[in-house]
Motif scaffolding. Structure first.
Motif, short mmCIF file in Angstrom:
data_model
loop_
_atom_site.label_atom_id
_atom_site.label_comp_id
_atom_site.label_asym_id
_atom_site.label_seq_id
_atom_site.Cartn_x
_atom_site.Cartn_y
_atom_site.Cartn_z
N GLU A 139 0.86 -1.18 0.00
CA GLU A 139 0.00 0.00 0.00
C GLU A 139 0.89 1.22 0.00
O GLU A 139 2.08 1.15 0.32
N ASN A 140 0.32 2.36 -0.38
CA ASN A 140 1.11 3.59 -0.44
C ASN A 140 1.48 4.03 0.97
O ASN A 140 0.61 4.26 1.81
N LEU A 141 2.78 4.14 1.23
CA LEU A 141 3.28 4.50 2.56
C LEU A 141 3.68 5.97 2.65
O LEU A 141 3.84 6.49 3.75
N GLY A 142 3.88 6.64 1.53
CA GLY A 142 4.39 7.99 1.55
C GLY A 142 5.91 8.00 1.58
O GLY A 142 6.55 6.98 1.88
N PRO A 143 6.52 9.15 1.30
CA PRO A 143 7.98 9.21 1.18
C PRO A 143 8.73 8.82 2.45
O PRO A 143 9.73 8.10 2.39
N LEU A 144 8.28 9.30 3.61
CA LEU A 144 9.03 9.05 4.84
C LEU A 144 9.14 7.56 5.13
O LEU A 144 10.24 7.02 5.35
N ARG A 145 8.01 6.85 5.15
CA ARG A 145 8.03 5.43 5.47
C ARG A 145 8.67 4.60 4.34
O ARG A 145 9.29 3.58 4.60
#
Length: 344
Positions: free
Chosen positions: A95-101
Motif C-alpha cells: 500500500e502507499n506509505l508515503g515518502p518518509l516510510r
C-alpha cells in the motif's frame, strides 16, 4: 588543478594517484553501500537516474528500489533493469506509505555498512559514493553539494550552496535552527540509521538523520557538486520545485517546524543535555503570550549552534533571537496553516 567534464555534464577535479607500489597485491575490499531508491510515478527520469547509480565506481554497491504504488511504468522499468543487473533489488509496497516510510523501509532492507538515499529523478557523478566515503572519516554522515538542473536536464549554473549555508560538525541544535543536508546528497552509517529509527512522523528523513548524526559522530561536508538535482513542479520537496512560493502562513509553518524538530529531538536519546526539551517549553510559552525571556535565554545558551552566518558566534545568536521574535509576531497576523499537516 585541471578539470574535465564527466559524461553527464559534471565538472570535477582530476585526482592524481600515487605511483608508489602497493604494499599488497590484494587491495582492501571497499565497504558496501546500500543505495535506497524510492520511486513513485517516476518513469520519466528513472532510467537515467538508475544508469548513473549503477555506474558508481570504487564501492561495493547494492541498490534497493522500493516502489510506493506507482501507476505508470516505473515497476516494469525497475524489474527490467534488475533482470540485467543483480545488484538491483525491487520491492513494491503493498500500500502507499508515503515518502518518509518508504525511505525508512528502503534503507532498512539493505545490508551495507553505509546507506545512501536516492531520489528517482537526479543524476549522480560516477565517483559520488566513493568521494563521500573518503570524506566521512569518523563522522556518522557525509554529504555534498548539488547542481540544479531543470526538467530537461539543463544546468542552471547554481547549486544548493547558492541558496543555503552548508553546515557540518557535532551540534544537533544547529540542525533545529536550519538545515542544509539533502537526502539525495548524503551517505550515513547504518548504525546511525538504526539508532535514529523509527523516523518521527512529519519530518523529512534527511533532516532527522542530520540532527541525529550531529548529536553522535558528527556531520561532514564535501564542497563538491556530485549530484545534478532536478527541479520541477512535480518534485516532492520544496527545494526541488522550480518556483516554490512561500505559503501565506509561512511564519506559522516555520514555528511549527521548529516545534516538531524540538519535540522529536527531546523525545529521543540524542537530546543528552536536555536543551531541546528546554527550548521546546520556552517556545511554547512564547507562543502562548507568556513572554520572550525564557526563549531568548534558551537560544543564547545554544549560541554555539546558531547558523554560521556572517559575523561572530554572538552576533549570529542575536540574529537568531531576532528571527524567533519576528516569526512569533508575524505569525499572530497570519491565517491558520491550510490543508493537511505540513511536511518538513
Amino acid at each position: 588543478m585541471p578539470s574535465q567534464a564527466g559524461h553527464t555534464g559534471f565538472r570535477y577535479d582530476v585526482r592524481t594517484r600515487s605511483s608508489e607500489p602497493a604494499m599488497s597485491t590484494h587491495p582492501p575490499q571497499p565497504p558496501r553501500v546500500s543505495v535506497a531508491l524510492c520511486v513513485y510515478n517516476g518513469e520519466k527520469h528513472l532510467r537515467e537516474q538508475l544508469d548513473t547509480v549503477l555506474a558508481q565506481r570504487g564501492v561495493d554497491l547494492e541498490v534497493i528500489a522500493v516502489d510506493d504504488g506507482s501507476r505508470d511504468g516505473s515497476v516494469a522499468l525497475l524489474r527490467e533493469a534488475a533482470a540485467r543487473d543483480p545488484r538491483l533489488q525491487v520491492h513494491v509496497n503493498p500500500e502507499n506509505l508515503g515518502p518518509l516510510r518508504s525511505f525508512e523501509r528502503a534503507m532498512s532492507l539493505g545490508g551495507g555498512e553505509f546507506v545512501a538515499p536516492c531520489d528517482q529523478d537526479d543524476r549522480w557523478h560516477p565517483d559520488k559514493l566513493a568521494q563521500l566515503l573518503a570524506c566521512i572519516g569518523d563522522a556518522d554522515l557525509a554529504y555534498c553539494d548539488s547542481e540544479y538542473i531543470d526538467d530537461g536536464g539543463r544546468p542552471s549554473g547554481r547549486g544548493i550552496s547558492s541558496d543555503l549555508t552548508m553546515m557540518s560538525g557535532r551540534e544537533p541544535m544547529r540542525f533545529v535552527f536550519s538545515n542544509s543536508v539533502s537526502g539525495h546528497a548524503l551517505i550515513v552509517r547504518r548504525a546511525l540509521f538504526e539508532a535514529a529509527r523509527p523516523f518521527p512522523p512529519g519530518l523529512f528523513h534527511d533532516w532527522w538523520l542530520a540532527m541525529c548524526a550531529s548529536a553522535r559522530g558528527g556531520v561532514a561536508y564535501l564542497d563538491e557538486a556530485l549530484v545534478q538535482f532536478r527541479r520541477h513542479d512535480a518534485a516532492f520537496s520544496p527545494l526541488g520545485k522550480d518556483a516554490a512560493q512561500a505559503p501565506p502562513s509561512r511564519n506559522r509553518v516555520w514555528l511549527e517546524e521548529r516545534r516538531a524538530l524540538l519535540r522529536a529531538l527531546a523525545g529521543s536519546a540524542f537530546d543528552r543535555d536536555g536543551r531541546a526539551a528546554a527550548m521546546l517549553h520556552a517556545l511554547e510559552q512564547a507562543e502562548a503570550g507568556r513572554g520572550y525571556g525564557p526563549l531568548l535565554r534558551s537560544v543564547w545558551q545554544s549560541r554555539a549552534a546558531a547558523p554560521p552566518w556572517r559575523g561572530s558566534t554572538a552576533i549570529n545568536a542575536l540574529r537568531l533571537q531576532s528571527r524567533f521574535i519576528r516569526k512569533l509576531r508575524r505569525a499572530r497576523k497570519e491565517p491558520p496553516i491550510a490543508g493537511p499537516r505540513f511536511r518538513l
